[in-house]
Scaffold this motif. Structure first.
Motif, mmCIF file in Angstrom:
data_model
loop_
_atom_site.group_PDB
_atom_site.id
_atom_site.type_symbol
_atom_site.label_atom_id
_atom_site.label_comp_id
_atom_site.label_asym_id
_atom_site.label_seq_id
_atom_site.Cartn_x
_atom_site.Cartn_y
_atom_site.Cartn_z
ATOM 1 N N UNK A 210 3.836 9.269 -2.788
ATOM 2 C CA UNK A 210 2.391 7.938 -2.981
ATOM 3 C C UNK A 210 1.695 7.577 -1.548
ATOM 4 N N UNK A 211 0.298 7.666 -2.384
ATOM 5 C CA UNK A 211 -0.353 7.076 -1.152
ATOM 6 C C UNK A 211 -0.911 5.432 -1.771
ATOM 7 N N UNK A 212 -0.613 4.591 -0.206
ATOM 8 C CA UNK A 212 -0.424 3.309 -0.883
ATOM 9 C C UNK A 212 -1.503 2.572 0.372
ATOM 10 N N UNK A 213 -3.108 1.800 -0.615
ATOM 11 C CA UNK A 213 -4.100 1.725 -0.034
ATOM 12 C C UNK A 213 -4.009 0.642 -0.495
ATOM 13 N N UNK A 214 -4.536 -1.129 1.181
ATOM 14 C CA UNK A 214 -4.393 -2.185 0.093
ATOM 15 C C UNK A 214 -5.513 -2.890 1.830
ATOM 16 N N UNK A 215 -6.918 -3.970 0.674
ATOM 17 C CA UNK A 215 -8.214 -3.579 1.520
ATOM 18 C C UNK A 215 -7.111 -5.225 2.146
ATOM 19 N N UNK A 216 -7.971 -6.092 2.925
ATOM 20 C CA UNK A 216 -7.478 -6.722 3.700
ATOM 21 C C UNK A 216 -7.108 -8.145 3.010
ATOM 22 N N UNK A 217 -6.581 -8.620 2.941
ATOM 23 C CA UNK A 217 -6.305 -9.792 1.652
ATOM 24 C C UNK A 217 -5.642 -9.572 1.146
ATOM 25 N N UNK A 218 -5.280 -7.909 0.271
ATOM 26 C CA UNK A 218 -4.699 -7.740 -0.609
ATOM 27 C C UNK A 218 -3.773 -7.780 -0.363
ATOM 28 N N UNK A 219 -2.435 -7.868 -1.232
ATOM 29 C CA UNK A 219 -0.670 -7.853 -1.404
ATOM 30 C C UNK A 219 -0.137 -7.056 -2.681
ATOM 31 N N UNK A 220 0.510 -6.110 -2.711
ATOM 32 C CA UNK A 220 1.366 -5.269 -3.739
ATOM 33 C C UNK A 220 2.700 -5.751 -2.892
ATOM 34 N N UNK A 221 3.802 -5.793 -4.226
ATOM 35 C CA UNK A 221 5.085 -5.800 -4.695
ATOM 36 C C UNK A 221 5.924 -4.863 -4.553
ATOM 37 N N UNK B 126 -8.253 -3.411 6.665
ATOM 38 C CA UNK B 126 -6.923 -2.811 5.735
ATOM 39 C C UNK B 126 -5.307 -1.573 6.258
ATOM 40 N N UNK B 127 -5.229 -1.465 5.114
ATOM 41 C CA UNK B 127 -3.537 -0.448 5.315
ATOM 42 C C UNK B 127 -3.290 0.370 4.628
ATOM 43 N N UNK B 128 -3.413 1.475 5.010
ATOM 44 C CA UNK B 128 -2.841 2.719 4.847
ATOM 45 C C UNK B 128 -1.438 3.616 4.709
#
Length: 231
Positions: free
Chosen positions: A163-174, A220-222
């Motif tokens: 999977x490619x994971x992408x989060x914008x600044x401040x977003x989170x995922x568990x 952001x993070x990829x």
């Protein structure tokens, strides 16, 4: 269980035309503590100068993935494939009974950056094959490769999904793993882990029977997330 692999601890190979960082033992770099994770055997972070590349060479019984970060790759193989793979695209080559191929920076002016990933197949002696695809981000986690190629993904001869994971600044995922291990490789950006430790570009984290919360900080993070079979 955690397996942490900081970017600066990776192996390195420099040949003038190639600057490569090795997450696991590869080529002349050998570390018995870093031989792979589950069926994941290679993650090489490669930078290739304009016009240069890997001359024709052979592989067998390995699933080889290239994820293009910058520039374009010109791919040629003994199955008759001659293709150009651009930034954001992903390719999968099943070496199977044996295949030869070359990979070159298609540009004469711009550098090429890509991740070279090797995954052990779940059976040997298959017919060699090749796929490439551009898959847009659909959610925080977007499937790129699945065992059966469902949902417009590439397929792979292993019980593994990428999977490619992408989060914008401040977003989170568990992210939670149960009886299957998972592996996260950060491409760019920074993320906190459970509001404590920080993962940055080039860092990796392996998990088994663990739950972590990732939160994008500063920007952001990829990243790539591997759902892997238990050994």
């Amino acid at each position: 269980m955690y397996y942490y692999r900081p970017s600066q601890a990776r192996g390195r190979a420099c040949f003038g035309w190639l600057d490569s960082r090795h997450s696991f033992s590869f080529g002349h770099y050998y570390d018995p503590n870093h031989m792979g994770f589950s069926v994941l055997r290679v993650i090489n972070d490669d930078t290739v100068i304009p016009g240069a590349g890997f001359d024709t060479h052979g592989h067998r019984d390995m699933e080889i993935i290239s994820y293009i970060l910058q520039g374009t790759i010109e791919h040629r193989d003994s199955e008759g494939n001659r293709l150009v793979v651009s930034a954001g695209e992903i390719q999968r080559m099943s070496a199977g009974t044996g295949i030869t191929h070359s990979e070159y920076n298609h540009s004469q002016t711009e550098q090429l950056k890509f991740l070279q990933i090797w995954i052990e197949p779940n059976r040997r002696g298959i017919k060699p094959s090749y796929e490439q695809q551009s898959i847009p981000q659909r959610d925080k986690l977007t499937a790129l490769i699945t065992p059966d190629g469902s949902g417009n993904t590439l397929s792979i001869h292993q019980d593994t999904s990428l999977y490619r994971l992408q989060l914008n600044t401040g977003e989170s995922i568990t992210i939670q793993t149960h009886e299957r291990p998972g592996y996260l490789h950060v491409i760019e950006g920074e993320a906190s882990i459970n509001d404590k430790s920080i993962l940055a570009s080039g860092d990796s984290l392996g998990l088994f029977k663990k739950q972590v919360q990732l939160k994008a900080i500063k920007n952001s993070i990829t990243a790539l997330w591997f759902d892997l079979p238990a050994n």
